[in-house]
Design a protein around this motif. Structure first.
Motif, PDB file in Angstrom:
ATOM      1  N   GLN A 145      -8.968  -9.312  -4.447  1.00 15.53           N
ATOM      2  CA  GLN A 145      -9.353  -7.715  -4.015  1.00 15.53           C
ATOM      3  C   GLN A 145      -8.263  -6.794  -4.265  1.00 15.53           C
ATOM      4  OE1 GLN A 145     -12.187  -7.542  -0.522  1.00 15.53           O
ATOM      5  NE2 GLN A 145     -10.232  -6.969   0.441  1.00 15.53           N
ATOM      6  N   LEU A 146      -7.185  -7.052  -3.984  1.00 20.90           N
ATOM      7  CA  LEU A 146      -6.064  -5.876  -4.333  1.00 20.90           C
ATOM      8  C   LEU A 146      -5.952  -5.808  -5.711  1.00 20.90           C
ATOM      9  CD1 LEU A 146      -4.087  -4.198  -3.172  1.00 20.90           C
ATOM     10  CD2 LEU A 146      -2.184  -5.833  -3.332  1.00 20.90           C
ATOM     11  N   PRO A 147      -5.826  -6.515  -6.806  1.00 20.86           N
ATOM     12  CA  PRO A 147      -5.707  -6.119  -8.048  1.00 20.86           C
ATOM     13  C   PRO A 147      -6.914  -5.488  -8.663  1.00 20.86           C
ATOM     14  CG  PRO A 147      -5.026  -8.347  -7.747  1.00 20.86           C
ATOM     15  CD  PRO A 147      -5.731  -8.074  -6.573  1.00 20.86           C
ATOM     16  N   ILE A 148      -8.159  -5.687  -8.202  1.00 21.24           N
ATOM     17  CA  ILE A 148      -9.317  -4.897  -8.493  1.00 21.24           C
ATOM     18  C   ILE A 148      -9.337  -3.568  -8.097  1.00 21.24           C
ATOM     19  CG2 ILE A 148     -11.063  -5.430  -6.736  1.00 21.24           C
ATOM     20  CD1 ILE A 148     -11.865  -5.138 -10.432  1.00 21.24           C
ATOM     21  N   LEU A 149      -8.752  -3.262  -6.849  1.00 22.57           N
ATOM     22  CA  LEU A 149      -8.653  -1.799  -6.359  1.00 22.57           C
ATOM     23  C   LEU A 149      -7.440  -1.188  -7.110  1.00 22.57           C
ATOM     24  CD1 LEU A 149      -8.372  -2.756  -2.495  1.00 22.57           C
ATOM     25  CD2 LEU A 149     -10.375  -1.508  -3.915  1.00 22.57           C
ATOM     26  N   LEU A 150      -6.460  -1.838  -7.543  1.00 21.95           N
ATOM     27  CA  LEU A 150      -5.281  -1.033  -8.479  1.00 21.95           C
ATOM     28  C   LEU A 150      -6.069  -0.798  -9.815  1.00 21.95           C
ATOM     29  CD1 LEU A 150      -2.399  -3.532  -7.451  1.00 21.95           C
ATOM     30  CD2 LEU A 150      -2.809  -0.604  -6.809  1.00 21.95           C
ATOM     31  N   PHE A 151      -6.768  -1.830 -10.497  1.00 23.40           N
ATOM     32  CA  PHE A 151      -7.484  -1.701 -11.778  1.00 23.40           C
ATOM     33  C   PHE A 151      -8.364  -0.382 -11.585  1.00 23.40           C
ATOM     34  CE2 PHE A 151     -11.168  -2.541 -14.404  1.00 23.40           C
ATOM     35  CZ  PHE A 151     -10.654  -2.746 -15.792  1.00 23.40           C
ATOM     36  N   LEU A 152      -9.137  -0.336 -10.751  1.00 21.23           N
ATOM     37  CA  LEU A 152      -9.994   0.964 -10.781  1.00 21.23           C
ATOM     38  C   LEU A 152      -9.187   2.306 -10.243  1.00 21.23           C
ATOM     39  CD1 LEU A 152     -12.974  -0.782  -8.793  1.00 21.23           C
ATOM     40  CD2 LEU A 152     -12.888  -0.273 -11.068  1.00 21.23           C
ATOM     41  N   GLY A 153      -8.204   2.177 -10.110  1.00 19.07           N
ATOM     42  CA  GLY A 153      -7.337   3.452 -10.170  1.00 19.07           C
ATOM     43  C   GLY A 153      -6.560   3.849  -8.872  1.00 19.07           C
ATOM     44  N   LEU A 154      -6.523   3.133  -7.832  1.00 15.53           N
ATOM     45  CA  LEU A 154      -5.852   3.513  -6.477  1.00 15.53           C
ATOM     46  C   LEU A 154      -4.500   3.199  -6.656  1.00 15.53           C
ATOM     47  CD1 LEU A 154      -8.384   2.169  -3.744  1.00 15.53           C
ATOM     48  CD2 LEU A 154      -8.421   4.101  -4.878  1.00 15.53           C
ATOM     49  N   ALA A 155      -3.597   4.029  -6.109  1.00 17.19           N
ATOM     50  CA  ALA A 155      -2.230   4.128  -5.775  1.00 17.19           C
ATOM     51  C   ALA A 155      -1.959   2.743  -5.112  1.00 17.19           C
ATOM     52  CB  ALA A 155      -1.545   5.241  -5.536  1.00 17.19           C
ATOM     53  N   PHE A 156      -0.869   2.201  -5.387  1.00 17.74           N
ATOM     54  CA  PHE A 156      -0.558   0.985  -4.598  1.00 17.74           C
ATOM     55  C   PHE A 156      -0.583   0.863  -3.131  1.00 17.74           C
ATOM     56  CE2 PHE A 156       2.468  -1.769  -2.299  1.00 17.74           C
ATOM     57  CZ  PHE A 156       1.913  -2.952  -2.636  1.00 17.74           C
TER      58      PHE A 156
ATOM     59  N   LEU B 253      -3.089  -0.985  -0.859  1.00 15.45           N
ATOM     60  CA  LEU B 253      -3.084  -1.880   0.171  1.00 15.45           C
ATOM     61  C   LEU B 253      -3.726  -1.538   1.269  1.00 15.45           C
ATOM     62  CD1 LEU B 253      -1.217  -4.127   0.869  1.00 15.45           C
ATOM     63  CD2 LEU B 253       0.652  -2.973   1.242  1.00 15.45           C
ATOM     64  N   ALA B 254      -3.575  -0.245   1.786  1.00 18.27           N
ATOM     65  CA  ALA B 254      -4.199   0.022   3.067  1.00 18.27           C
ATOM     66  C   ALA B 254      -5.817  -0.149   3.240  1.00 18.27           C
ATOM     67  CB  ALA B 254      -3.817   1.513   3.420  1.00 18.27           C
ATOM     68  N   THR B 255      -6.467   0.048   2.126  1.00 20.07           N
ATOM     69  CA  THR B 255      -7.889  -0.173   1.785  1.00 20.07           C
ATOM     70  C   THR B 255      -8.161  -1.616   1.986  1.00 20.07           C
ATOM     71  OG1 THR B 255      -7.844   1.986   0.422  1.00 20.07           O
ATOM     72  CG2 THR B 255      -9.803   0.654   0.526  1.00 20.07           C
ATOM     73  N   HIS B 256      -7.332  -2.283   1.214  1.00 16.72           N
ATOM     74  CA  HIS B 256      -7.634  -3.758   1.077  1.00 16.72           C
ATOM     75  C   HIS B 256      -7.366  -4.376   2.577  1.00 16.72           C
ATOM     76  CE1 HIS B 256      -6.649  -8.029   0.691  1.00 16.72           C
ATOM     77  NE2 HIS B 256      -5.595  -8.004   1.004  1.00 16.72           N
ATOM     78  N   LYS B 257      -6.337  -3.898   3.665  1.00 18.72           N
ATOM     79  CA  LYS B 257      -6.178  -4.455   4.736  1.00 18.72           C
ATOM     80  C   LYS B 257      -7.162  -4.240   5.578  1.00 18.72           C
ATOM     81  CE  LYS B 257      -2.074  -6.205   4.884  1.00 18.72           C
ATOM     82  NZ  LYS B 257      -1.694  -7.487   5.224  1.00 18.72           N
ATOM     83  N   LEU B 258      -7.806  -2.681   5.373  1.00 17.43           N
ATOM     84  CA  LEU B 258      -9.005  -2.721   6.204  1.00 17.43           C
ATOM     85  C   LEU B 258     -10.345  -3.344   6.104  1.00 17.43           C
ATOM     86  CD1 LEU B 258     -10.337  -0.745   8.390  1.00 17.43           C
ATOM     87  CD2 LEU B 258     -11.023   1.004   6.384  1.00 17.43           C
ATOM     88  N   ALA B 259     -10.403  -3.713   4.735  1.00 23.33           N
ATOM     89  CA  ALA B 259     -11.673  -4.589   4.360  1.00 23.33           C
ATOM     90  C   ALA B 259     -11.363  -6.051   4.690  1.00 23.33           C
ATOM     91  CB  ALA B 259     -11.808  -4.530   2.706  1.00 23.33           C
TER      92      ALA B 259
ATOM     93  N   LEU C  71      -0.592   1.223   8.086  1.00 28.67           N
ATOM     94  CA  LEU C  71      -0.481   1.524   6.819  1.00 28.67           C
ATOM     95  C   LEU C  71      -1.424   2.902   6.516  1.00 28.67           C
ATOM     96  CD1 LEU C  71      -0.695  -1.869   4.803  1.00 28.67           C
ATOM     97  CD2 LEU C  71       1.090  -0.237   4.737  1.00 28.67           C
ATOM     98  N   ALA C  72      -2.474   2.931   7.259  1.00 29.13           N
ATOM     99  CA  ALA C  72      -3.393   4.030   7.114  1.00 29.13           C
ATOM    100  C   ALA C  72      -2.679   5.388   7.505  1.00 29.13           C
ATOM    101  CB  ALA C  72      -4.732   3.756   7.892  1.00 29.13           C
ATOM    102  N   LEU C  73      -2.028   5.338   8.514  1.00 31.92           N
ATOM    103  CA  LEU C  73      -1.120   6.544   9.025  1.00 31.92           C
ATOM    104  C   LEU C  73      -0.179   6.985   8.199  1.00 31.92           C
ATOM    105  CD1 LEU C  73      -0.800   5.354  12.934  1.00 31.92           C
ATOM    106  CD2 LEU C  73      -2.257   7.052  11.756  1.00 31.92           C
ATOM    107  N   GLN C  74       0.417   5.982   7.214  1.00 35.73           N
ATOM    108  CA  GLN C  74       1.294   6.367   6.363  1.00 35.73           C
ATOM    109  C   GLN C  74       0.731   6.830   4.889  1.00 35.73           C
ATOM    110  OE1 GLN C  74       5.293   3.775   6.680  1.00 35.73           O
ATOM    111  NE2 GLN C  74       3.559   2.506   7.460  1.00 35.73           N
ATOM    112  N   ALA C  75       0.042   6.157   4.443  1.00 35.59           N
ATOM    113  CA  ALA C  75      -0.510   6.234   3.027  1.00 35.59           C
ATOM    114  C   ALA C  75      -2.164   6.682   2.910  1.00 35.59           C
ATOM    115  CB  ALA C  75      -0.440   4.775   2.295  1.00 35.59           C
ATOM    116  N   GLY C  76      -2.929   6.431   3.869  1.00 31.46           N
ATOM    117  CA  GLY C  76      -4.452   6.699   3.779  1.00 31.46           C
ATOM    118  C   GLY C  76      -5.069   5.614   3.068  1.00 31.46           C
ATOM    119  N   ILE C  77      -6.501   5.913   3.201  1.00 29.39           N
ATOM    120  CA  ILE C  77      -7.458   4.944   2.818  1.00 29.39           C
ATOM    121  C   ILE C  77      -8.434   5.401   2.132  1.00 29.39           C
ATOM    122  CG2 ILE C  77      -9.430   3.292   3.699  1.00 29.39           C
ATOM    123  CD1 ILE C  77      -7.610   2.622   6.326  1.00 29.39           C
TER     124      ILE C  77
END
Length: 252
Positions: free
Chosen positions: A29-40, A44-50, A194-200
């Motif tokens: 899940q994390l690699p596909i988010l990076l592959f589709l263009g999200l910054a690390f 990471l924050a989006t993956h944790k939420l999911a 993580l969301a408080l630091q980096a956003g989702i």
């Protein structure tokens, strides 16, 4: 639409395997988010939420099966959650390369240890639930919580094996605790920090949540139906694959 379809399929496969094995959703899940263009940090924050939704799907199944002792569950939460918050607070200041290598070695070691221990986790025999042994077990859960908050994938697998090795659970019971407590509560705490630091990246969240809930339910269902031997094999496959993936990301 093509990106969303790819994201849903990959996330569904990742979360189904993770729900069956007791961790490792970040392997895919994390690699596909990076592959589709999200910054690390955002990925990471989006993956944790999911991953919280993975806990929701598994919780729905395990609540119906009554596989959890909620008094012991509070012990896991009490020791683990402070570690998760600490780890999520410091992760953006930790060198990623060193963290990936350390996690790769540890995760691969889990799978090899399980492969070399045929009887591991096949039977439930509660141990170390009182006195200093409980506190020592809790201290390790705190350290795993720090890893869970700070590193990208595989730390739920650590919880699964520790519940088996130290607290005497079988694979089926340990995976249930991991999916509900780590998936729902630990990852929720990490996602918030993580969301408080980096956003989702909110536009992709509905797709990820749907795949996580469905994958969590399917994996928990198959685990309850198939039993400890199948879960053990899935655990070994996911841990070794996760470790190899982390080595690849660290060196290439």
């Amino acid at each position: 639409m093509l990106d969303l379809a790819l994201l849903f399929v990959v996330s569904l496969v990742a979360n189904t395997l993770s729900s069956l094995a007791g961790g490792g959703a970040g392997l895919l899940q994390l690699p596909i988010l990076l592959f589709l263009g999200l910054a690390f940090p955002v990925a990471l924050a989006t993956h944790k939420l999911a991953s919280v939704a993975l806990g929701v799907g598994a919780t729905l199944k395990h609540l119906r099966s009554r596989t959890l002792d909620w008094r012991f569950a509070l012990v896991v939460l009490g020791f683990g959650l402070p570690g998760v918050w600490l780890g999520a607070t410091v992760i953006l200041h930790v060198p990623e390369h060193a963290a990936l290598i350390a996690l790769a070695v540890l995760t691969t070691g889990l799978g090899i240890h399980s492969l070399l221990s045929p009887e591991l986790g096949q039977y439930d025999a509660a141990t170390n639930r009182a006195g200093w042994r409980l506190w020592l077990g809790g201290a390790v859960l705190f350290l795993i919580g720090v890893l869970n908050g700070s590193l990208t994938s595989g730390t739920g697998l650590f919880v699964t094996l520790w519940l088996i090795r130290w607290f005497g659970m079988d694979y089926k019971q340990a995976v249930a605790y991991t999916l509900v407590l780590v998936g729902l509560f630990w990852n929720g705490t990490g996602a918030l920090a993580l969301a408080l630091q980096a956003g989702i990246h909110w536009p992709w969240v509905p797709v990820l949540l749907a795949a996580s809930v469905l994958g969590g339910y399917l994996g928990a269902h198959w685990g309850l139906v198939r039993g400890n031997h199948t879960i053990k094999r899935a655990f070994e496959m996911v841990t070794i694959a996760t470790g190899m993936s982390l080595f690849w990301k660290a060196f290439f």
